[in-house]
Design a protein around this motif. Structure first.
Motif, mmCIF file in Angstrom:
data_model
loop_
_atom_site.group_PDB
_atom_site.id
_atom_site.type_symbol
_atom_site.label_atom_id
_atom_site.label_comp_id
_atom_site.label_asym_id
_atom_site.label_seq_id
_atom_site.Cartn_x
_atom_site.Cartn_y
_atom_site.Cartn_z
ATOM 1 N N GLY A 53 0.750 -1.249 0.076
ATOM 2 C CA GLY A 53 -0.053 0.151 -0.036
ATOM 3 C C GLY A 53 0.871 1.381 0.183
ATOM 4 O O GLY A 53 2.044 1.505 -0.191
ATOM 5 N N LYS A 54 0.131 2.311 -0.143
ATOM 6 C CA LYS A 54 0.486 3.754 -0.257
ATOM 7 C C LYS A 54 -0.364 4.697 0.499
ATOM 8 O O LYS A 54 -1.576 4.443 0.249
ATOM 9 C CB LYS A 54 0.862 3.950 -1.505
ATOM 10 N N VAL A 55 0.073 5.309 1.348
ATOM 11 C CA VAL A 55 -0.968 6.379 2.201
ATOM 12 C C VAL A 55 -0.364 7.618 2.495
ATOM 13 O O VAL A 55 0.732 7.627 2.825
ATOM 14 C CB VAL A 55 -1.514 5.785 3.513
ATOM 15 N N LYS A 56 -1.062 8.818 2.704
ATOM 16 C CA LYS A 56 -0.673 9.941 3.059
ATOM 17 C C LYS A 56 -1.231 10.297 4.238
ATOM 18 O O LYS A 56 -2.726 10.261 4.314
ATOM 19 C CB LYS A 56 -0.877 11.105 1.965
ATOM 20 N N VAL A 57 -0.812 10.520 5.465
ATOM 21 C CA VAL A 57 -1.306 10.944 6.795
ATOM 22 C C VAL A 57 -1.011 12.278 6.801
ATOM 23 O O VAL A 57 0.024 12.855 7.013
ATOM 24 C CB VAL A 57 -0.777 10.180 7.892
ATOM 25 N N TYR A 58 -2.177 13.009 6.715
ATOM 26 C CA TYR A 58 -2.220 14.471 7.241
ATOM 27 C C TYR A 58 -2.754 14.667 8.817
ATOM 28 O O TYR A 58 -3.945 14.590 9.064
ATOM 29 C CB TYR A 58 -3.248 15.343 6.121
ATOM 30 N N PRO A 59 -1.720 15.325 9.463
ATOM 31 C CA PRO A 59 -2.247 15.618 10.856
ATOM 32 C C PRO A 59 -3.133 16.592 10.930
ATOM 33 O O PRO A 59 -3.138 17.634 10.021
ATOM 34 C CB PRO A 59 -0.690 15.949 11.627
ATOM 35 N N ASP A 60 -3.986 16.611 11.700
ATOM 36 C CA ASP A 60 -5.115 17.507 11.798
ATOM 37 C C ASP A 60 -4.371 19.074 12.166
ATOM 38 O O ASP A 60 -3.334 19.158 12.856
ATOM 39 C CB ASP A 60 -6.081 17.519 13.210
ATOM 40 N N GLY A 61 -4.761 19.868 11.278
ATOM 41 C CA GLY A 61 -4.165 21.307 11.313
ATOM 42 C C GLY A 61 -3.211 21.599 10.104
ATOM 43 O O GLY A 61 -2.305 22.678 10.449
ATOM 44 N N SER A 62 -2.894 20.510 9.576
ATOM 45 C CA SER A 62 -1.460 20.529 8.729
ATOM 46 C C SER A 62 -1.912 20.222 7.272
ATOM 47 O O SER A 62 -2.629 19.479 7.062
ATOM 48 C CB SER A 62 -0.259 19.510 9.346
ATOM 49 N N ASP A 63 -1.325 21.010 6.327
ATOM 50 C CA ASP A 63 -1.480 20.812 5.082
ATOM 51 C C ASP A 63 -0.409 19.914 4.285
ATOM 52 O O ASP A 63 -0.509 19.371 3.362
ATOM 53 C CB ASP A 63 -1.492 21.949 3.919
ATOM 54 N N GLU A 64 0.680 19.455 5.445
ATOM 55 C CA GLU A 64 1.838 18.581 4.889
ATOM 56 C C GLU A 64 1.258 17.025 5.411
ATOM 57 O O GLU A 64 0.612 16.856 6.451
ATOM 58 C CB GLU A 64 2.960 18.980 5.652
ATOM 59 N N ALA A 65 1.864 16.285 4.435
ATOM 60 C CA ALA A 65 1.449 14.866 4.836
ATOM 61 C C ALA A 65 2.830 14.098 5.192
ATOM 62 O O ALA A 65 3.836 14.494 4.773
ATOM 63 C CB ALA A 65 0.956 14.203 3.911
ATOM 64 N N VAL A 66 2.758 12.967 5.836
ATOM 65 C CA VAL A 66 3.727 12.199 6.047
ATOM 66 C C VAL A 66 3.212 11.158 4.994
ATOM 67 O O VAL A 66 2.133 10.309 5.154
ATOM 68 C CB VAL A 66 3.658 11.463 7.549
ATOM 69 N N GLU A 67 4.278 10.567 3.985
ATOM 70 C CA GLU A 67 4.052 9.470 3.427
ATOM 71 C C GLU A 67 4.477 8.357 3.520
ATOM 72 O O GLU A 67 5.844 8.147 4.016
ATOM 73 C CB GLU A 67 4.770 9.912 1.798
ATOM 74 N N ILE A 68 3.645 7.211 3.541
ATOM 75 C CA ILE A 68 3.944 5.719 4.132
ATOM 76 C C ILE A 68 3.808 4.693 2.888
ATOM 77 O O ILE A 68 2.647 5.048 2.332
ATOM 78 C CB ILE A 68 3.115 5.517 5.494
ATOM 79 N N GLU A 69 4.547 3.854 2.828
ATOM 80 C CA GLU A 69 4.574 2.566 1.633
ATOM 81 C C GLU A 69 5.013 1.606 2.119
ATOM 82 O O GLU A 69 5.401 1.245 3.363
ATOM 83 C CB GLU A 69 5.265 3.379 0.451
ATOM 84 N N SER A 81 -4.425 12.951 15.838
ATOM 85 C CA SER A 81 -5.753 13.094 15.097
ATOM 86 C C SER A 81 -5.343 13.464 13.765
ATOM 87 O O SER A 81 -4.466 14.267 13.533
ATOM 88 C CB SER A 81 -6.780 14.030 15.472
ATOM 89 N N CYS A 82 -5.770 12.661 12.582
ATOM 90 C CA CYS A 82 -5.234 12.950 11.175
ATOM 91 C C CYS A 82 -6.196 12.391 10.431
ATOM 92 O O CYS A 82 -7.404 11.888 10.654
ATOM 93 C CB CYS A 82 -3.950 12.248 11.120
ATOM 94 N N THR A 83 -6.005 12.485 9.203
ATOM 95 C CA THR A 83 -6.758 12.062 7.818
ATOM 96 C C THR A 83 -5.835 11.307 7.224
ATOM 97 O O THR A 83 -4.711 11.533 6.855
ATOM 98 C CB THR A 83 -7.274 13.293 7.117
ATOM 99 N N TRP A 84 -6.417 10.034 6.843
ATOM 100 C CA TRP A 84 -5.709 9.080 5.954
ATOM 101 C C TRP A 84 -6.152 9.280 4.683
ATOM 102 O O TRP A 84 -7.403 9.249 4.422
ATOM 103 C CB TRP A 84 -6.071 7.594 6.330
#
Length: 98
Positions: A53-69, A81-84
């Motif tokens: 898989g591949k996902v971008k995790v956006y912590p609440d309040g941030s436009d920057e993501a952490v990319e995970i693969e 708290s974040c958005t996957w």
């Protein structure tokens, strides 16, 4: 070598010895997460090893993501708290601790 961003720690392609030492292959497996976008809050500290898989995790309040693969060993802090944003279906082992 692990990198940390927004309290999320990621180790790219850890050696098998590290996975064995942590017992990753014995951790529960999460059912496949299809491509989707959803909010999530970690109620405990969670360690994950991404098999696929591949996902971008956006912590609440941030436009920057952490990319995970696939191949990443990730530790999410308790209370995050974040958005996957899943672009490629995720299959992972996970372990929750306080």
């Amino acid at each position: 070598m692990a990198a940390e961003k927004f309290g999320i720690t990621i180790e790219k392609n850890p050696p098998e010895s590290t996975l064995t030492q942590l017992g990753v292959r014995n951790w529960p497996k999460w059912d496949l997460i299809p491509p989707s976008k959803f909010p999530w809050t970690f109620s405990t500290k969670e360690s994950c090893y991404f098999l696929e898989g591949k996902v971008k995790v956006y912590p609440d309040g941030s436009d920057e993501a952490v990319e995970i693969e696939a191949g990443d060993l990730v530790v999410f802090p308790k209370g995050l708290s974040c958005t996957w944003d899943v672009s490629v279906s995720v299959d992972k082992h996970y372990f929750r601790s306080e």
